[in-house]
Design an enzyme around this catalytic site. Structure first.
Site, PDB file in Angstrom:
ATOM      1  N   LYS A 108     140.101  29.768  53.464  1.00 21.67           N
ATOM      2  CA  LYS A 108     141.356  29.008  53.522  1.00 21.67           C
ATOM      3  C   LYS A 108     142.472  29.928  54.001  1.00 21.67           C
ATOM      4  CE  LYS A 108     144.211  26.121  50.394  1.00 21.67           C
ATOM      5  NZ  LYS A 108     144.303  25.593  49.024  1.00 21.67           N
ATOM      6  N   SER A 162     144.849  20.691  48.663  1.00 20.06           N
ATOM      7  CA  SER A 162     145.312  21.309  49.885  1.00 20.06           C
ATOM      8  C   SER A 162     144.216  22.001  50.696  1.00 20.06           C
ATOM      9  CB  SER A 162     146.424  22.325  49.584  1.00 20.06           C
ATOM     10  OG  SER A 162     145.934  23.354  48.750  1.00 20.06           O
ATOM     11  N   SER A 180     143.204  21.672  44.266  1.00 22.57           N
ATOM     12  CA  SER A 180     143.037  21.796  45.716  1.00 22.57           C
ATOM     13  C   SER A 180     141.652  22.176  46.202  1.00 22.57           C
ATOM     14  CB  SER A 180     144.033  22.804  46.271  1.00 22.57           C
ATOM     15  OG  SER A 180     145.251  22.156  46.454  1.00 22.57           O
TER      16      SER A 180
HETATM   17  N1  GLN Z   1     148.128  18.691  44.830  1.00 23.26           N
HETATM   18  C1  GLN Z   1     148.592  19.747  43.975  1.00 23.26           C
HETATM   19  C2  GLN Z   1     149.938  20.237  44.439  1.00 23.26           C
HETATM   20  O1  GLN Z   1     150.390  19.768  45.402  1.00 23.26           O
HETATM   21  C3  GLN Z   1     147.611  20.856  43.913  1.00 23.26           C
HETATM   22  C4  GLN Z   1     147.680  21.825  45.033  1.00 23.26           C
HETATM   23  C5  GLN Z   1     146.788  23.008  44.858  1.00 23.26           C
HETATM   24  O2  GLN Z   1     145.879  23.024  44.012  1.00 23.26           O
HETATM   25  N2  GLN Z   1     147.042  24.027  45.642  1.00 23.26           N
HETATM   26  O3  GLN Z   1     150.544  21.068  43.878  1.00 23.26           O
END
Ligand code: GLN
Length: 487
Positions: A77, A152, A176
């Site tokens: 990532k 994400s 994410s």
């Molecule tokens: N959807 C969550 C957020 O926007 C989790 C994102 C993540 O785990 N990086 O914060």
């Protein structure tokens, strides 16, 4: 090769059926031929990949790399640093940033002989649930490109689902890794907070961030986690693992296990298809010897999402303050004085979701509001941890959905941020409490998109979690995205 798991590719290399450079070349061809449909990768440097693969092959031949992952390609990532490869965090702010070092997790992947294939797309600075806030364009779900891959870590999940790479690293601050894996029909592992070093992971919310793995199945995820997870003095929150013997994973891992299903996570939150998928998984687990019981998590159900977003935004506002146009990263073209440099750089460099979160975070940390918001959120987090600790006195595992439904359509979420945040209800609690959790494919919804269930365990109980997931996946094998057959 696109049908094979990471460990099958590794075995083929050990048995000399193909070499590390051949495996790398084949996946580079997949990416060159098909990634334009999905947008999984931000950066791929074929020359670097091939020279790395050749170096790995030499070490395999000299007997220096003998492990199961030697020569296997992995994607990373793009908020995790890899030496010499651009690390953008999907932000204009870091569009040209090339780190001169490897994140500890990447270093350990390389020490296991894995070959970094490229850097995958994400929501800007990992803030989002759809991979639509990326400054490099959104990633599409390979099951249906009109839908999001989740986020994400959407680029990592979509790449694994589409067969562009056998496995990928993601980061999980509030879901994410698990949620995009669920949306793309692959397996996602969020380990216990602290088991994988955060050194070289660009910080979003440091008390919640953990590097995880997206793979075809739990065996691949467990192997990769095992290679990555170790105490690292460069990360003050790094932990020592307590598991004695992780492998082989047991396929009797559900026998005699007590599993709780939180009533609140099915009622109201999950749609009927998702609730049915969890119930059917519970039935399978029962047949495999587990004892299933309904449990209550009233505080978690009520406060996890608001506590998570307050804490995550507060930490993000402080972590992202370093991007000021002075030290590294984007700098605006023209400015009169320091204030203008700072203001213009940050206005131009960050996208709107990142800005929204930094503003919210700065607000809840400000002198007049700290007590009302941030302190209360920390208190809620403490109680949520307590609620889980209570459950794990009587239960081995918790079963629930990985998300309220399958993947939404592209363009449906960003206009309604609060609704989007609310959809993180099933994943954020594990981060607040630091628990390990996996999402596992659990069939398809009527619209043909994958649904994912989630298993959680007590902190550092990875062995229990992996064995249970392995038993389940022996019964319910990994899904195959149709695009892997058509292509
Ligand atoms: N959807 C969550 C957020 O926007 C989790 C994102 C993540 O785990 N990086 O914060």
């Amino acid at each position: 090769m696109r049908e094979r798991t990471a460990r099958e590719i590794g075995r083929g290399i050990r048995e000399k059926r193909w070499s590390a450079p051949e495996a790398a070349e084949e996946f580079l061809r997949e990416i060159a031929g098909r990634d334009s449909q999905y947008g999984c990768f931000i950066t791929v440097d074929p020359e670097l990949v091939l020279s790395q693969a050749a170096a790995v092959q030499r070490k395999i031949e000299k007997g220096e790399y003998t492990g199961p992952l030697a020569g296997v390609p992995i994607a990373v990532k793009d908020n995790i640093c890899a030496d010499g490869l651009r690390t953008t965090c999907a932000s204009r702010m870091l569009q040209d940033f090339v780190p001169p070092y490897d994140a500890e997790a990447v270093k350990r992947m390389k020490e296991a002989g894995m070959v970094v294939l490229g850097k995958t797309n994400l929501d800007e600075f990992a803030m989002g649930s759809t991979t639509e806030t990326s400054a490099f364009g959104s990633t599409k779900n390979p099951w249906n490109p009109e839908h999001v891959p989740g986020g994400s870590s959407g680029g990592s999940a979509a790449a694994v689902a589409a067969g562009l790479v056998p496995a990928a690293l993601g980061s999980d601050t509030g879901g994410s890794v698990r949620q995009p894996a669920a949306f793309c029909g692959v397996t996602g592992l969020k380990p216990t907070y602290g088991t994988v070093s955060r050194y070289g992971l660009v910080a979003y919310a440091s008390s919640l961030d953990v590097i995880g793995v997206i793979g075809r199945d739990i065996w691949d995820c467990a192997l990769i986690w095992d290679a990555m997870a170790a105490l690292d003095r460069k990360d003050s929150t790094s932990l020592t693992r307590s598991d004695k013997q992780m492998f082989p994973l047991s396929d009797q891992g559900l026998a005699g296990k007590k599993i709780g299903i939180p009533k609140e996570w099915l009622e109201g939150e999950a749609d009927h298809e998702m609730a049915a998928a969890v119930e059917s998984a519970a039935g399978i687990m029962e047949k495999l010897g587990a004892k299933i019981q309904e449990i209550r998590l009233p505080l978690t159900a009520k406060y996890a999402v608001p506590a998570y977003y307050l804490i995550a935004c507060a930490e993000a506002s402080s972590n992202l303050a370093r991007f000021d146009g002075v030290k590294y990263g984007y700098r605006t073209g023209e400015y009169q004085d320091f204030h203008e440099l700072y203001r213009k750089t940050r206005s131009e460099g960050f996208g709107s979701e990142a800005k929204r979160r930094m503003l919210l975070g700065a607000f809840v940390l400000s002198a007049g509001h700290y007590e009302d918001y941030y302190r209360k959120a920390c208190e809620a987090r403490k109680r949520i941890r307590g609620e889980f600790a209570g459950v794990f006195q009587d239960f081995d595992l918790i079963l629930g959905p990985a998300a309220p439904s399958g993947a939404p359509r592209l363009g449906e979420s960003l206009g309604r941020p609060l609704q989007m945040y609310r959809r993180d209800i099933h994943t954020v609690a594990a981060n607040l409490a630091g628990l390990p959790a996996v999402s596992l494919p659990a069939g398809l919804a009527q619209n043909g998109l994958p649904l994912g269930i989630q298993l959680m365990a007590a902190p550092l109980a990875e062995k229990t979690l992996f064995d249970a997931a392995a038993s389940y996946q022996k019964e319910v094998p990994a899904l195959v995205c149709p695009c892997r057959k058509e292509a």
